[in-house]
Scaffold this active site. Structure first.
Site, PDB file in Angstrom:
ATOM      1  N   GLY A   1     -25.968 -54.107-113.195  1.00 33.80           N
ATOM      2  CA  GLY A   1     -26.372 -52.418-113.053  1.00 33.80           C
ATOM      3  C   GLY A   1     -25.379 -52.131-111.726  1.00 33.80           C
ATOM      4  O   GLY A   1     -25.076 -51.150-111.645  1.00 33.80           O
ATOM      5  N   GLN A   2     -25.117 -53.235-110.878  1.00 32.61           N
ATOM      6  CA  GLN A   2     -24.271 -52.818-109.747  1.00 32.61           C
ATOM      7  C   GLN A   2     -22.925 -52.681-109.859  1.00 32.61           C
ATOM      8  O   GLN A   2     -22.051 -51.900-109.181  1.00 32.61           O
ATOM      9  CB  GLN A   2     -24.724 -53.803-108.344  1.00 32.61           C
ATOM     10  CG  GLN A   2     -23.525 -55.217-108.569  1.00 32.61           C
ATOM     11  CD  GLN A   2     -23.776 -56.086-109.620  1.00 32.61           C
ATOM     12  OE1 GLN A   2     -24.317 -55.864-110.863  1.00 32.61           O
ATOM     13  NE2 GLN A   2     -23.460 -57.280-109.530  1.00 32.61           N
ATOM     14  N   GLY A   3     -22.263 -53.110-110.697  1.00 32.08           N
ATOM     15  CA  GLY A   3     -21.039 -52.559-111.322  1.00 32.08           C
ATOM     16  C   GLY A   3     -19.841 -53.899-111.358  1.00 32.08           C
ATOM     17  O   GLY A   3     -18.795 -53.570-111.116  1.00 32.08           O
TER      18      GLY A   3
ATOM     19  N   ALA B   1     -12.927 -55.125 -98.169  1.00 35.39           N
ATOM     20  CA  ALA B   1     -14.314 -54.751 -98.751  1.00 35.39           C
ATOM     21  C   ALA B   1     -15.481 -55.643 -98.161  1.00 35.39           C
ATOM     22  O   ALA B   1     -15.215 -57.089 -98.183  1.00 35.39           O
ATOM     23  CB  ALA B   1     -14.357 -54.918-100.364  1.00 35.39           C
ATOM     24  N   LYS B   2     -16.382 -55.072 -98.202  1.00 32.14           N
ATOM     25  CA  LYS B   2     -17.794 -55.888 -97.749  1.00 32.14           C
ATOM     26  C   LYS B   2     -18.971 -55.741 -98.985  1.00 32.14           C
ATOM     27  O   LYS B   2     -18.748 -54.500 -99.509  1.00 32.14           O
ATOM     28  CB  LYS B   2     -18.317 -55.221 -96.430  1.00 32.14           C
ATOM     29  CG  LYS B   2     -17.539 -55.205 -95.014  1.00 32.14           C
ATOM     30  CD  LYS B   2     -17.836 -54.422 -93.795  1.00 32.14           C
ATOM     31  CE  LYS B   2     -16.914 -54.535 -93.034  1.00 32.14           C
ATOM     32  NZ  LYS B   2     -17.392 -53.696 -91.859  1.00 32.14           N
ATOM     33  N   GLY B   3     -19.813 -56.498 -98.910  1.00 32.34           N
ATOM     34  CA  GLY B   3     -20.812 -56.433-100.014  1.00 32.34           C
ATOM     35  C   GLY B   3     -21.826 -55.283 -99.515  1.00 32.34           C
ATOM     36  O   GLY B   3     -21.736 -54.454 -98.030  1.00 32.34           O
TER      37      GLY B   3
ATOM     38  N   GLY C   1     -25.116 -54.427-101.883  1.00 32.32           N
ATOM     39  CA  GLY C   1     -26.238 -54.167-102.301  1.00 32.32           C
ATOM     40  C   GLY C   1     -27.393 -54.204-101.859  1.00 32.32           C
ATOM     41  O   GLY C   1     -28.588 -53.538-102.443  1.00 32.32           O
ATOM     42  N   GLU C   2     -27.447 -55.246-100.638  1.00 35.74           N
ATOM     43  CA  GLU C   2     -28.827 -55.075-100.065  1.00 35.74           C
ATOM     44  C   GLU C   2     -29.023 -54.107 -98.960  1.00 35.74           C
ATOM     45  O   GLU C   2     -30.090 -53.778 -98.652  1.00 35.74           O
ATOM     46  CB  GLU C   2     -29.064 -56.442 -99.149  1.00 35.74           C
ATOM     47  CG  GLU C   2     -28.323 -57.737-100.059  1.00 35.74           C
ATOM     48  CD  GLU C   2     -28.974 -58.321-101.113  1.00 35.74           C
ATOM     49  OE1 GLU C   2     -28.526 -58.820-102.197  1.00 35.74           O
ATOM     50  OE2 GLU C   2     -30.432 -58.499-100.902  1.00 35.74           O
TER      51      GLU C   2
END
Ligand code: FES
Length: 915
Positions: A641-643, A868-870, A872-873
């Protein structure tokens, strides 16, 4: 469902055509639609009318199909999403608008949302946001935070005819996999089993701790018509255990003689589908002997507590530790100190799609089709359980209807694989809602003591942190949480004198595992609310206090790690300044006129290290060119779902120099995609993104070599053929003259990336992560003093993502994370045996999430793909402490236990002097 007695033909109109079924007595409409009429666009989330995923129109009115007996549909008009999008103008407009606004993430709730929206639009063509919230109030979404769904419905007809925006890197592109989510064709774990598959159900423990013995299983089985077999630990040919951390593979597939938590599996019954519906599992021959159960870490660490594992003394599974400087000396020398205790609760992931899938044996190999965040890890674990080589196992992930960490662990996969092998038939399984809530992992409850000191000028001078984390009956990701928390418990601030300890403690509770943040949201509650107390004692503005102590390039973290670039916490905090000043003034004006309802504003900062802590963490991406010029990307980074299905191709396309539209994308499947690692720890954009970048560059170099073109040449696609333009000259590539490899490619590239980390020493000093992402949230809340109710009114979220590969997806992640953080702060508390459904376990609804403004900061990271960096959290971590700080600002009440339910908030208000 009652036992079948008689059947009679039932007719109704389904999407404009007559449908006839022969249902069992009392059969739900949802079951008839899905299983008899193959209308898999009707999704099942709870079978209890709590989630709304199964919403259909009956005579134009939205109803939960799981609550309606199919006999009640006789002679009526039933419409589902797949039918509506073919003929209904409102549904077609919504289909465009949902994609345009990024209103579908995992997509499991989308049919229910869109059906409800169609009913609204037929009544109110131009609805307000409030009308949308009212009309869609019965459908839960765990991914989006609802705001984009509201936007999509309000703007449904404005989206008519909108052209698809550029998919280039940095553009707010629609999801590449979005169409299936909005037309009802997305296939989740429960949608893919072949007709006639057997059904498996697990026998689970009704106690938290108990011994057990089986009666005569074969006699019971043979007395049940249509039941093929019963599986127990005796049927596991290999290792009767699974887990995710080497050295902690401790959870039995089937318990032997005793169980350690309510919901633990002891056996599995496999039979024909309708026989399984009729089966009375209460009669299953198992005798339980309940024993003393340890409910929390205090009980588990008491001197006389029973031990869950003999080799884990005191029920301490493991711990984490980070130390720098001399914290005791620094706290002694501080001008001001604050010491506080905090307690957090079990939090349930609450994805709308329960675990589901099927397995079958083909040519001696076992194929498992199921929702998962980690196909590679699933394959390794199944190889050990089945005692087979990995080559014998194929994992074919379905679409994942939300995961948030829990679907990294195995769930149903061993059961269906063992059952398929035993019966030589395809076997399917779908967890009931209570089953998923009882048996799958949770967020660790924490008990935290923190002491923070500062000099009179506001400089932090020491932080001491001790946290016990209830890791439940088995390890799961508990060791990861224990290691990650001490690294992060400082927050993104410079603290030269620091000591943080964590312990993961076994109890007779469900295993606690990975859940968006791996323990950091809990530690941030303690650290960020203590910071507000310290700022108050110092007479400093909370924002200024954080800015004064914020990490920066060249400033060491508590692990002694120094980043030359990319430390973005100060820009995030600065970005909040205008909203902060405005909100403080607005709250003061409001509070001057109101006594019973008070408003407050709170902020909190956060950081999160992307990827595994000090461990190898590789991803591999493959791409190739077919003889006809088709470029194929094998991207195995699971999109939950995150892409990832959009972001990874965008990065690859940028590196290759071709537009995404010219690339064929193959998703996760262990037979055709290399291992891109698990989808967790905010690692896919960073780690798999780098692998995709390298693969794109390598393939580009090969293509350019074919025509001796220079590095600045442009790759294009004309009439389906690859072209290269260099120095004003365009050449078509004749690929047919090249040899074709085993995968039918004439050119192929496969590259990996593993973040450069180093082990931590005994004091936690080292390089735990190659990159951190940074965030700061602001929230305005309104507190009803008499009722103890807190209502967030507005969020402003600043996130440093290094480079926004797709800003639309960034916003989606931020809004969804904030909704989950809001739930953690105010309402979500999993209690085994009490909140095992989506009625008693409260998750935020569409009416609970206020407007969210997302501020995207781009402080490029040295290692991230294009900087780019993560993300989701990070999106959840600052939310809960910001809310608690806002409650304090509004009322002076300090809530130290989450969720801040009305009862807890009322108690804190009383303690703060409110009547
Ligand atoms: Fe709504 Fe995933 S998009 S639950």
């Amino acid at each position: 469902m009652d036992k079948p007695t008689t059947t009679e033909v039932t007719s109704f109109t389904l999407n404009g055509s007559i449908a006839q079924v022969e249902p069992l007595p009392g059969e739900r409409l949802s079951y008839a639609l899905r299983e008899r009429l193959d209308r898999k666009d009707v999704k099942i989330g709870c079978n209890a009318g709590d989630c709304g995923a199964c919403t259909v129109l009956v005579d134009g009115a939205p109803v939960c199909a799981c609550l309606m007996p199919v006999q009640q549909a006789v002679g009526r008009q039933v419409e589902t999403l797949a039918g509506l999008v073919k003929t209904d103008h409102d549904a077609q407009a919504l289909m465009q608008s949902f994609q345009h606004h990024q209103a579908a993430q995992c997509g499991i709730c989308t049919p229910g949302m869109m059906i409800s929206a169609v009913a609204l639009l037929r009544e109110v063509p131009q609805p307000s946001a409030a009308q949308v919230q009212d009309a869609l109030g019965g459908v839960l979404c765990r991914c989006t935070g609802y705001r984009k769904i509201i936007d999509a419905v309000v703007g449904a007809h404005a989206a008519d005819g909108l052209t698809v925006a550029s998919t280039a890197l940095g553009q707010p592109a629609r999801r590449l996999d979005g169409q299936a989510k909005v037309d009802g064709s997305e296939a989740f774990g429960d949608d893919v089993a072949p007709a006639g598959a057997l059904v498996a159900r697990v026998i689970r423990a009704p106690h938290a701790s108990a011994g057990f013995t089986f009666g005569d299983l074969e006699a019971w089985r043979s007395a049940q018509p249509g039941i093929h077999c019963i599986l127990t630990a005796d049927d596991v040919p290999g290792l009767n255990a699974f887990g995710v951390i080497p050295g902690f593979i401790d959870q039995p597939v089937f318990a032997v003689n005793h169980i350690r938590f309510r919901g633990e599996a002891v056996a599995c019954v496999v039979g024909e589908a309708e026989a399984m519906i009729a089966l009375d599992l209460e009669s299953f021959p198992v005798r339980w002997s309940p024993q003393t159960a340890l409910a929390d870490t205090d009980a588990a660490t008491a001197p006389d507590a029973p031990q869950l594992f003999e080799d884990r003394k005191g029920n301490i599974m493991c711990g984490g530790f980070v130390q720098c400087g001399d914290v005791e000396a620094a706290l002694d020398a501080a001008d001001v100190t604050v010491e506080a205790q905090y307690t957090t609760s079990f939090v349930e992931h609450g994805y709308i799609e329960p675990e589901a899938g099927f397995a079958q044996v083909i040519d001696g190999r076992i194929h498992v089709h199921a929702c998962t965040q980690a196909p590679g890890m699933d394959r390794e674990a199944l190889a050990a359980i089945l005692d087979r080589p990995m080559a014998d196992i194929r994992i074919v992930p379905t679409a994942v209807g939300g995961g948030f960490g829990s679907k990294i662990d195995l769930s149903l996969q061993p059961f269906i694989a063992l059952a398929a092998l035993k019966t030589a038939r395809p076997v399917r399984m779908t967890y009931a809602r209570a089953e998923t809530m009882q048996s799958t992992t949770k967020r660790h409850p924490a008990q935290i003591t923190i002491k923070v000191g500062a000099k009179a000028d506001g400089t932090l001078s020491g932080l001491r942190f001790d946290g016990d984390f209830n890791t439940g009956a088995y390890a799961s990701w508990g060791p990861t949480v224990a290691n990650r928390v001490p690294v992060h418990a400082s927050g993104p601030y410079h603290i030269p004198d620091y000591r943080a300890r964590s312990r993961a403690v076994h109890t007779h509770c469900p295993p606690a595992g990975a859940f968006r943040g791996f323990g950091v949201p809990q530690s941030a509650i303690a650290q960020e609310t203590a910071f507000d107390l310290l700022a108050e004692k110092l007479g400093l503005d909370p924002l200024e206090f954080r800015l004064k102590n914020a990490l920066a390039d060249g400033v060491p973290t508590v692990c002694g790690q120094v980043f030359d670039q990319g430390v973005g916490i100060a820009p995030c905090l600065e970005a909040l300044r205008p909203a902060w000043e405005e909100a403080k003034a607005e709250c003061a004006r409001f509070n001057a006129k109101n006594d019973t309802v008070k408003r407050g504003v709170g902020i909190a900062g956060a950081w999160y290290g992307c990827g595994n802590t000090s461990l190898p963490n590789p991803s591999t991406i493959l791409a190739g060119v077919r003889p006809d010029g088709t470029v194929v990307l094998h991207q195995g980074a699971m999109d939950i779902g995150q892409g990832a299905n959009t972001v990874i191709p965008q990065i690859f396309a940028q590196a290759l120099g071709l537009s995404v539209e010219g690339i064929k994308i193959l998703g996760g499947d262990t037979d055709i995609t290399p291992d891109a690692g698990k989808t967790s720890a905010s690692r896919q954009t960073f780690v798999s993104g780098n692998a995709a970048l390298r693969t794109g560059e390598a393939l580009r170099a090969q293509i350019l070599r074919q025509v001796n073109a220079g590095p600045a040449a442009q790759i294009g696609c004309q009439d389906g053929q690859l072209t290269v333009t260099d120095g004003g000259r365009t050449q078509r590539l004749d690929l047919t003259r090249l040899p074709v490899d085993a995968q039918r490619y004439v050119l192929q590239a496969q590259e990996s990336y593993d973040p450069p980390v180093k082990p931590l020493d005994e004091n936690g000093q080292g390089v735990p992560y190659a990159q951190f992402g940074y965030a700061a949230h602001l929230v305005v809340v309104e507190v009803d003093i008499a009722l103890g109710l807190c209502r967030p009114l507005r969020f402003v979220a600043a996130h440093d993502v290094g480079r926004a590969i797709n800003p639309l997806l960034v916003e989606g992640q931020v809004q969804g994370g904030i909704a989950q953080g809001l739930g953690m702060a105010l309402m979500e508390e999993y209690i085994p045996g009490r909140t095992e459904n989506l009625h008693d376990y409260l998750v935020p609804t569409i009416g609970d999430v206020p407007p969210i403004e997302t501020l995207i900061l781009e402080v490029a990271d040295a290692h991230g793909p294009y900087g780019a960096k993560g993300l989701g959290e990070h999106v959840l971590i600052p939310t809960a402490p910001a809310i608690l700080n806002a409650i304090y600002h509004a009322t002076g009440a300090r809530v130290t236990q989450t969720p801040a339910t009305p009862t807890r908030l009322r108690a804190a208000l009383k303690e703060a002097g409110h009547a």
